[in-house]
Structures are given as structure tokens and as C-alpha cells.
Scaffold this motif. Structure first.
Motif, mmCIF file in Angstrom:
data_model
loop_
_atom_site.group_PDB
_atom_site.id
_atom_site.type_symbol
_atom_site.label_atom_id
_atom_site.label_comp_id
_atom_site.label_asym_id
_atom_site.label_seq_id
_atom_site.Cartn_x
_atom_site.Cartn_y
_atom_site.Cartn_z
ATOM 1 N N ILE A 51 -4.609 -2.859 -9.554
ATOM 2 C CA ILE A 51 -3.762 -3.676 -8.671
ATOM 3 C C ILE A 51 -2.504 -4.063 -9.443
ATOM 4 N N GLU A 52 -1.373 -3.608 -8.946
ATOM 5 C CA GLU A 52 -0.096 -3.934 -9.566
ATOM 6 C C GLU A 52 0.559 -5.070 -8.782
ATOM 7 N N LEU A 53 0.899 -6.146 -9.487
ATOM 8 C CA LEU A 53 1.521 -7.305 -8.846
ATOM 9 C C LEU A 53 3.041 -7.150 -8.844
ATOM 10 N N ASP A 54 3.627 -7.242 -7.678
ATOM 11 C CA ASP A 54 5.081 -7.245 -7.530
ATOM 12 C C ASP A 54 5.474 -8.685 -7.202
ATOM 13 N N THR A 55 5.830 -9.451 -8.231
ATOM 14 C CA THR A 55 5.986 -10.900 -8.102
ATOM 15 C C THR A 55 7.464 -11.283 -8.015
ATOM 16 N N LEU A 56 7.805 -12.023 -6.977
ATOM 17 C CA LEU A 56 9.191 -12.386 -6.690
ATOM 18 C C LEU A 56 9.247 -13.841 -6.232
ATOM 19 N N ASN A 57 10.461 -14.432 -6.271
ATOM 20 C CA ASN A 57 10.557 -15.724 -5.607
ATOM 21 C C ASN A 57 10.712 -15.496 -4.102
ATOM 22 N N THR A 58 10.645 -16.568 -3.329
ATOM 23 C CA THR A 58 10.488 -16.429 -1.883
ATOM 24 C C THR A 58 11.616 -15.635 -1.224
ATOM 25 N N ASP A 59 12.855 -16.026 -1.468
ATOM 26 C CA ASP A 59 13.952 -15.340 -0.792
ATOM 27 C C ASP A 59 14.134 -13.920 -1.294
ATOM 28 N N GLN A 60 13.907 -13.690 -2.582
ATOM 29 C CA GLN A 60 13.962 -12.319 -3.100
ATOM 30 C C GLN A 60 12.947 -11.446 -2.373
ATOM 31 N N GLN A 61 11.756 -11.992 -2.175
ATOM 32 C CA GLN A 61 10.690 -11.212 -1.529
ATOM 33 C C GLN A 61 11.057 -10.903 -0.078
ATOM 34 N N LYS A 62 11.658 -11.877 0.609
ATOM 35 C CA LYS A 62 12.045 -11.643 2.006
ATOM 36 C C LYS A 62 13.064 -10.522 2.110
ATOM 37 N N VAL A 63 14.047 -10.537 1.224
ATOM 38 C CA VAL A 63 15.089 -9.505 1.243
ATOM 39 C C VAL A 63 14.486 -8.137 0.913
ATOM 40 N N LYS A 64 13.638 -8.105 -0.101
ATOM 41 C CA LYS A 64 13.038 -6.826 -0.512
ATOM 42 C C LYS A 64 12.155 -6.259 0.592
ATOM 43 N N LEU A 65 11.392 -7.137 1.252
ATOM 44 C CA LEU A 65 10.507 -6.654 2.313
ATOM 45 C C LEU A 65 11.308 -6.087 3.486
ATOM 46 N N LYS A 66 12.429 -6.724 3.824
ATOM 47 C CA LYS A 66 13.265 -6.186 4.911
ATOM 48 C C LYS A 66 13.763 -4.790 4.567
ATOM 49 N N THR A 67 14.173 -4.603 3.309
ATOM 50 C CA THR A 67 14.637 -3.283 2.882
ATOM 51 C C THR A 67 13.502 -2.269 2.939
ATOM 52 N N GLN A 68 12.349 -2.675 2.460
ATOM 53 C CA GLN A 68 11.195 -1.770 2.483
ATOM 54 C C GLN A 68 10.770 -1.461 3.918
ATOM 55 N N ALA A 69 10.843 -2.451 4.781
ATOM 56 C CA ALA A 69 10.454 -2.241 6.179
ATOM 57 C C ALA A 69 11.382 -1.243 6.865
ATOM 58 N N ALA A 70 12.664 -1.284 6.505
ATOM 59 C CA ALA A 70 13.625 -0.372 7.128
ATOM 60 C C ALA A 70 13.280 1.083 6.845
ATOM 61 N N SER A 71 12.673 1.325 5.685
ATOM 62 C CA SER A 71 12.282 2.698 5.336
ATOM 63 C C SER A 71 10.773 2.916 5.494
ATOM 64 N N LYS A 72 10.111 1.967 6.153
ATOM 65 C CA LYS A 72 8.666 2.018 6.403
ATOM 66 C C LYS A 72 7.875 2.206 5.104
ATOM 67 N N GLU A 73 8.304 1.507 4.055
ATOM 68 C CA GLU A 73 7.623 1.592 2.762
ATOM 69 C C GLU A 73 7.116 0.202 2.340
ATOM 70 N N VAL A 74 6.443 -0.465 3.253
ATOM 71 C CA VAL A 74 5.877 -1.788 2.973
ATOM 72 C C VAL A 74 4.752 -1.645 1.952
ATOM 73 N N PRO A 75 4.706 -2.512 0.932
ATOM 74 C CA PRO A 75 3.627 -2.435 -0.068
ATOM 75 C C PRO A 75 2.247 -2.595 0.565
ATOM 76 N N ASP A 76 1.220 -2.196 -0.180
ATOM 77 C CA ASP A 76 -0.145 -2.266 0.374
ATOM 78 C C ASP A 76 -0.454 -3.668 0.895
ATOM 79 N N ILE A 77 -0.108 -4.672 0.095
ATOM 80 C CA ILE A 77 -0.227 -6.062 0.553
ATOM 81 C C ILE A 77 1.122 -6.736 0.321
#
Length: 457
Positions: free
Chosen positions: A95-121
Motif C-alpha cells: 500500500i503506497e500512501l499518497d499524502t497531501l494537504n486538503t486543497d492539494q488533494q482536491k486539485v490533484k483528484l480533479k486532474t486525475q478524474a479528468a483522465s479517469k485515473e483516480v487512485p485505488d482509494i
């Protein structure tokens, strides 16, 4: 659909939250002989979690995106200890932890969602904030996993509704909190402040007294713009005379140009203009902002009760109390709170290891309440905790915060958990701007209304 579920689950959730408070007061109904002996909550043990898995033995690597970046906090220790435990018991799973602060995580998830590459969790917020991801088919339903080993029944009744769409649960919350104002008793004593403020006028007066003594009145990290919004919403809850302003806007009963909203903007700007916050607040992220309080450099911090454990683990432990947000211009009820059903763990529908990811999340969620209790971080978690806080050595602050849950009469959800993301973004930027410059409150209201009408669903 979401709106209806939120309304329905609100009162139910509050009733369930009281289970922790009653346990904190040593309620015998919640403390079985077994529980009293160990001072620990009942929990699904790892053996039960193991029976829920379908371990194929194949080697897999899972990515767990999370928002627990501060090594000093119990939440950081929780996620590391549980993932380490799982990998030890399942040597084929990394299990690899991708640890971010809250707003960083929101921005990263939006980018990942745009390319349908959402992390496992990943982490999502409830209701309006997670709906676009669900509509895009990015998250896997978790109903089957929740039905294993009784996991669903560990959550407070109604809480999972905030994360459900069309009868499917798409995320598991890490908490169910209220917003309070923490204060440093030593700094209040240094400033000669005898009592906590019960009115906004008293709060402004305390800000002036603290400023004159060279003490930063209120900690905040407004680089992460949700922090200012969360505080602002307390004021709107008061100027509106109670909860439901945003719902009234959604129902067409009010607009953002309503006097209650304009009054809230005016009051918020009074706080900013009085010098309540640190210089350069918009360049300080949420974690750094919190550390201003947790290192004894600010007298107050308005934030969710999820920070109780982190405060007790910091250098100001034992020096901190908490109070309800004051009335504003004589309006509002201090026992109405900003409510915060927590950030939640969602599973990517496109995960290459979907079953293994669900197996791990089942384990994680099953062990979560027990681990949080052990780390003295159980106040405000979203699962039932059947332990005794005092007997387990929790602080007076933790017991008092748990007791506040018993006083909750109602409240509102955060702006961005209620309004659509486009309107919420305009709101967050608008409130953030108030930290930088004074703006005509009517113009702020009009900006909100224009954004709402342009993005109305």
C-alpha cells in the motif's frame, strides 16, 4: 435526491453522535463489563476483517490517497499503523500512501478524474462535492463490502446517506463533527480575559485586547480557502437566525442578496478589519495555520472538533478549552453548529485491483474506531464508539467536546457540501478575497447570486 437524504439523516445523525457523549459521561448502558475492563471500544477485529477478504495471494500495489500529512497528529499515526498492520498480515499487498494537504488533494483528484485515473482509494467530501465524481462513474459502489462482517452497522445511523446516491454508498466517512472555537486559557489569562465571548461584540473586543497584548487572536490557514468559508458560515448561521439559508436559496425562497447574507459579510469583514487573523493568512495553508494555535502562538482557533486529538497531542495540551460560536447582533442560537460529516474514503471504479482494494478498505474501516480510540482521537468519528473516554485517559477538553454533541439543536453543512462546485468555487474565492481587501458587502452578495444563477442545476 441528495437534498432529501441530507434533510432526513440530519436529526438521525445527531442522535447517533450522542452515543459517544454518553459513553464519555460513563453511561452504564454503553459500557459493558468487557468494555469497562479494557476502557476500549468494541471493534471488528482483524480476524473478522480477514474473513471478509477474498485474498487471491497475487502481488498487488494499491495507492491510498489521503489528507493526513502532519506526523505529529494521531490521524497520521492511525493511517500508518493500520496500513503497516495490513501489509504485515497480507505480504502480497503493498500500500503506497499518497499524502497531501486538503486543497492539494482536491486539485490533484480533479486532474486525475479528468483522465479517469483516480487512485485505488481517494478522499472525497460528502453530498454536493462528491456528486460530480459519482455522476461520472468514477467511484465503485461499496454496498457489497459494507454488508460483509457487519461493517455497515458500525456507522452512526443516517450518516452514510450523505455519501449515497440512488441507494448506493460510494464512500466511508472518517468523522461526523461540529465546529467549535478552541481557545488557549494561558493566553486568555495573559490578556486578562476572564470569560469566553458569548456575543460577536465580545468576540471583537477580545480580539482588540489580544492584539494590544501582541497576541495573535485567531489562527487560520486561508491558503486552503475552505477554512475561511467554514468560519464565515458560522456567522451566516447566526445572522439568518438559524440553519437553512443555503437550502432556502436552493428552494428559491431567498437569494444571496438577502439581508442576512449581507449582514454576515459585514460581520466577517469586521473580524478581518479588527486584525483577528495572522498577517498573510492567505499564504498560510491549513496545516500551518493550525500549528499557529497548536504551538501556543494564537489565542483562538475556529475549526472542526476533529482537531481535538491533535490539540491534545500538541504542546498546548492541557491549556485549551472550547466554546460555541457566539451570537451575532443578538441573533442565532449557540447550540446550533456548523455540522461536518467527514471526509470519506472512496474506491476507484477503474481500479485494476478492485476486489483487493475493497478488502483492504473493509479491514481499514473495521479497525478504524478501535485504533482512533487507542490514539485518543475518537471524538467526532463517524462510527459507534462504545468506550469510556474518562476511564481511557482522555483529556478534559475531549470530554467537554464530546459533551457539546449533547447540546446540538441543529445546524448547517459547509457551503461547498451544499452548493454545486462551480458556485462553491466562486464563494471560496470571494471569502478568501475578504482577507486581502475590504469589499462592498452588497457586491459580494451579488457576486454569489450571479454565480448561483449561472450554474443552477
Amino acid at each position: 435526491m441528495v437534498k432529501t437524504k441530507m434533510q432526513k439523516s440530519f436529526a438521525i445523525g445527531l442522535t447517533a453522535v450522542m452515543a459517544l457523549s454518553l459513553a464519555a459521561c460513563g453511561n452504564s448502558n454503553n459500557n459493558t463489563n468487557e468494555g469497562a475492563a479494557t476502557n476500549a471500544p468494541k471493534s471488528t477485529d482483524s480476524g473478522n476483517a480477514a474473513t471478509a477478504t477474498t485474498d487471491s495471494g497475487k502481488k498487488v500495489t494499491l495507492t491510498f490517497q489521503n489528507i493526513y500529512p502532519d506526523p505529529a497528529t494521531p490521524a497520521y499515526k492511525m493511517i500508518h499503523e493500520l496500513t503497516d498492520q495490513y501489509m504485515k498480515e497480507h505480504p502480497n499487498v503493498k500500500i503506497e500512501l499518497d499524502t497531501l494537504n486538503t486543497d492539494q488533494q482536491k486539485v490533484k483528484l480533479k486532474t486525475q478524474a479528468a483522465s479517469k485515473e483516480v487512485p485505488d482509494i481517494t478522499i472525497v467530501n460528502p453530498a454536493a462535492q462528491m456528486k460530480p465524481f459519482v455522476d461520472a462513474g468514477l467511484f465503485a459502489p461499496l454496498n457489497d463490502m459494507l454488508d460483509q462482517n457487519g461493517l455497515k452497522d458500525t456507522y452512526q445511523e443516517g450518516l452514510l446517506d450523505y455519501y449515497s446516491f440512488d441507494n448506493n454508498v460510494y464512500a466511508l466517512p472518517d468523522g461526523n463533527n461540529i465546529e467549535v472555537v478552541y481557545y488557549n486559557k494561558e493566553l486568555f489569562d495573559q490578556a486578562g480575559i476572564k470569560n469566553t465571548p458569548t456575543t460577536f461584540e465580545e468576540l471583537l473586543q477580545d480580539v482588540k485586547i489580544l492584539k494590544d497584548k501582541g497576541i495573535t487572536p485567531m489562527a487560520i490557514g486561508e491558503k486552503d480557502s475552505w477554512t475561511g468559508s467554514f468560519l464565515f458560515m458560522n456567522i451566516l448561521l447566526r445572522t439568518n437566525g438559524g440553519p437553512g439559508f443555503l437550502q432556502d436559496v436552493l428552494d428559491g425562497k431567498k437569494t444571496f442578496e438577502d439581508p442576512a447574507f449581507i449582514e454576515a459579510v459585514d460581520a466577517f469583514q469586521q473580524l478581518v478589519q479588527a486584525g483577528a487573523f495572522p498577517d498573510g493568512a492567505t499564504s498560510i495553508d491549513a496545516n500551518a495555520g493550525g500549528n499557529i494555535f497548536k504551538t501556543g502562538k494564537a489565542a483562538m482557533w475556529s475549526i472542526g472538533s476533529w482537531e481535538t486529538g491533535a490539540i491534545d497531542a500538541s504542546s498546548v495540551a492541557g491549556k485549551v478549552g472550547a466554546f460555541q460560536f457566539p451570537t451575532v447582533n443578538g441573533k442565532g442560537d449557540p447550540n446550533e453548529f456548523m455540522l461536518a460529516p467527514g471526509s470519506a474514503f472512496a474506491v476507484s471504479a477503474n481500479s485494476e485491483h478492485l476486489q483487493e482494494t475493497k478488502d483492504f478498505l473493509n479491514f481499514f474501516a473495521s479497525e478504524y474506531p478501535k485504533k482512533q480510540f487507542e490514539l485518543k482521537n475518537a471524538v467526532g468519528i463517524g462510527q459507534k464508539v462504545d468506550g469510556d473516554l474518562k476511564a481511557a485517559g482522555y483529556s478534559d477538553l475531549a470530554v467537554n467536546i464530546a459533551g457539546l454533541f449533547n447540546q446540538v439543536k441543529g445546524g448547517d453543512l459547509a457551503f461547498d457540501n451544499t452548493m454545486n462546485p462551480a458556485t462553491a468555487q466562486v464563494h471560496l474565492s470571494s471569502i478568501q478575497n475578504l482577507f486581502v481587501q475590504k469589499v462592498d458587502s452588497a457586491a459580494v452578495a451579488k457576486e454569489h447570486q450571479t454565480a448561483y444563477e449561472a450554474n443552477k442545476e
